[in-house]
Design a protein around this motif. Structure first.
Motif, mmCIF file in Angstrom:
data_model
loop_
_atom_site.group_PDB
_atom_site.id
_atom_site.type_symbol
_atom_site.label_atom_id
_atom_site.label_comp_id
_atom_site.label_asym_id
_atom_site.label_seq_id
_atom_site.Cartn_x
_atom_site.Cartn_y
_atom_site.Cartn_z
ATOM 1 N N PRO A 130 0.817 -1.221 0.000
ATOM 2 C CA PRO A 130 0.000 0.000 0.000
ATOM 3 C C PRO A 130 0.849 1.269 0.000
ATOM 4 N N THR A 131 0.400 2.270 -0.736
ATOM 5 C CA THR A 131 1.082 3.560 -0.748
ATOM 6 C C THR A 131 0.771 4.309 0.551
ATOM 7 N N ASP A 132 1.477 5.413 0.745
ATOM 8 C CA ASP A 132 1.208 6.229 1.929
ATOM 9 C C ASP A 132 -0.251 6.680 1.960
ATOM 10 N N GLU A 133 -0.759 7.082 0.797
ATOM 11 C CA GLU A 133 -2.149 7.534 0.761
ATOM 12 C C GLU A 133 -3.105 6.398 1.108
ATOM 13 N N GLN A 167 -3.670 5.608 4.668
ATOM 14 C CA GLN A 167 -4.493 6.546 5.432
ATOM 15 C C GLN A 167 -5.975 6.158 5.386
ATOM 16 N N HIS A 168 -6.270 5.029 4.769
ATOM 17 C CA HIS A 168 -7.668 4.597 4.643
ATOM 18 C C HIS A 168 -7.790 3.157 5.116
ATOM 19 N N ASP A 169 -9.016 2.682 5.250
ATOM 20 C CA ASP A 169 -9.205 1.273 5.580
ATOM 21 C C ASP A 169 -8.718 0.409 4.415
ATOM 22 N N PHE A 170 -8.427 -0.853 4.716
ATOM 23 C CA PHE A 170 -7.750 -1.689 3.718
ATOM 24 C C PHE A 170 -8.582 -1.916 2.450
ATOM 25 N N ARG A 229 -12.135 -1.032 -3.365
ATOM 26 C CA ARG A 229 -13.455 -0.522 -3.762
ATOM 27 C C ARG A 229 -13.358 0.329 -5.030
ATOM 28 N N LYS A 230 -12.330 1.159 -5.067
ATOM 29 C CA LYS A 230 -12.168 2.069 -6.206
ATOM 30 C C LYS A 230 -11.948 1.343 -7.517
#
Lengths: 281, 281
Positions: A104-107, A110-113, A118-119
């Motif tokens: 995962p990137t830094d961004e 900052q969110h749930d896994f 989802r995107k």
């Protein structure tokens, strides 16, 4: 002259009750032919897949809300990339949305896994392909204690709920876990070290991970035991034979698309009138 | 036994000085064979393209910052979709990022016309494909007066500046304008009205647009005259023969990738050491 068959891959490879540790990764369930027959059949079945995919795409273009999501999981060298190249590569790129999920990137952190996952759910009419997926968050994360157990333990249910939503929204989900033997992985890694056209695929970490093989098997077993659902079933794919894995995934996709019973969308215009307009144009 | 040739497509099809209105859309510049020879050569050259694409992808995976962007423009039925299916379809889907730009969404309209385009520039190592593009904003927009002339007039320079940035950042840009004759378009639209497997591709608006043919030719001419640059050249593709168009774009991509002079990335690890580690693992 007996035709080799595999067209019930969705039954043959169902993960129900499968024990990862007992799997014969060199087997070819559902298919009684060898490499040559397998490749011939693949070429033939790729045509069938291609037509089904175009129908799905056509429906997406005319208001249909169905899509297909293929999730590929497997240890390094299991052959996920080959599936993309040789199976997904046989259908129209316009109808394919390929997503590869790495560290995962830094961004993303900052969110749930599930945020980044989802995107990338496929749009209507598309075949989405996940090369690795939300399952990394209960595989590598679990094996290496990247988050506390209390956190990853919850994720199985969270993944199920997420996949249920996607399935209810019209996505047919096909999850494929690819397994090679520890020896076959060694062979494939050796190739990457011996062939200059494959160096780029090698990372020293791939060897390090081999020491965690039993832990990965256990983590995969938990995935199969806890996230194999009617709406998002797992298929267990013996993958020592690349030609077999490709054929089997082709059949799984044909099966998934067939459940949609799609035909060419009807004309939503008056054909005779449009032909007249065209003649006059 | 003389080999048909087209491997200087980048010279043969350069847009410099081309007059859209004078183009023979049934010609096959640079190639002296027919359909059968063209298809045979395509199959052969697709292999070359596939290897070059994999090298680009390999570089992207090992820190390389180059990418390729293929921009496809053309009137309805010109064959953009066929290029994606039959040319882009011959390379690994993992290395392809395909974007189709339709009528802007409400969200897209809240931004400048390049906003949605910028977001889809290909990542390092990828071949990006734009099916329609920023050029719609000086084509359909100009023909139908969707914004004031003062606004679209500025866009040519804005597009050039945008493409210069992308090229400077490492993206090789190939822009292809596909042209069929008004008669050939009529044939293709008729097929869509006569074949149930093609109804979904038809829209009554396609016929309406035929009345604007001269205006579109003029708008395309302006595009060629004002945005044909060294860093993002236009190629003009006679497209009445689908087999020719596919072969020509294959050659253009081979040419673009060849300018990068990529070889397989060297090992960034000690091979002997890794082989030892692997044996012990």
């Amino acid at each position: 002259m007996a035709k080799q068959w595999i067209d019930r891959a969705d039954v043959v490879l169902r993960a129900d009750g499968q024990r990862v540790a007992d799997l014969d990764t060199s087997s070819t369930p559902g298919f009684d032919g060898g490499k040559r027959e397998g490749k011939e059949l693949l070429a033939e079945r790729a045509q069938v897949l291609s037509v089904l995919q175009e129908k799905l795409f056509a429906h997406g273009r005319t208001g249909g809300q169905r899509s297909v999501l293929l999730i590929l999981q497997g240890m390094d060298t299991a052959g996920k990339g080959g599936i993309v190249r040789h199976v997904i590569g046989s259908v129209d790129p316009q109808g394919v949305d390929h997503a590869s999920f790495g560290v995962p990137t830094d961004e993303e952190k900052q969110h749930d896994f599930l945020w980044r996952i989802r995107k990338r759910l496929p749009a209507h009419g598309q075949i989405g392909v996940f090369d690795r997926s939300q399952y990394e968050d209960v595989l590598v994360v679990r094996v290496h204690d990247l988050v506390p157990q209390a956190e990853w333990e919850q994720r199985y249910d969270q993944i199920n709920a997420f996949e249920k939503q996607a399935a209810d929204a019209g996505t047919v989900i096909v999850k494929v876990a690819m397994f090679v033997s520890l020896d076959e992985q060694k062979n494939r890694l050796r190739q990457r070290l011996e062939r200059p056209d494959k160096y780029w695929k090698f990372s020293p970490a791939d060897i390090t991970e081999r020491a965690y093989w039993p832990e990965y098997q256990k983590a995969y077993q938990a995935v199969l035991d806890r996230t194999n659902t009617d709406y998002a079933p797992w298929y267990v794919l013996p993958s020592d034979h690349k030609w077999y894995a490709r054929l089997a995934v082709t059949e799984l996709l044909i099966g998934a698309l067939s459940t949609l019973k799609l035909d060419w969308p009807p004309a939503n215009f008056d054909i005779a009138e449009q032909l007249r307009r065209l003649d006059e144009s």
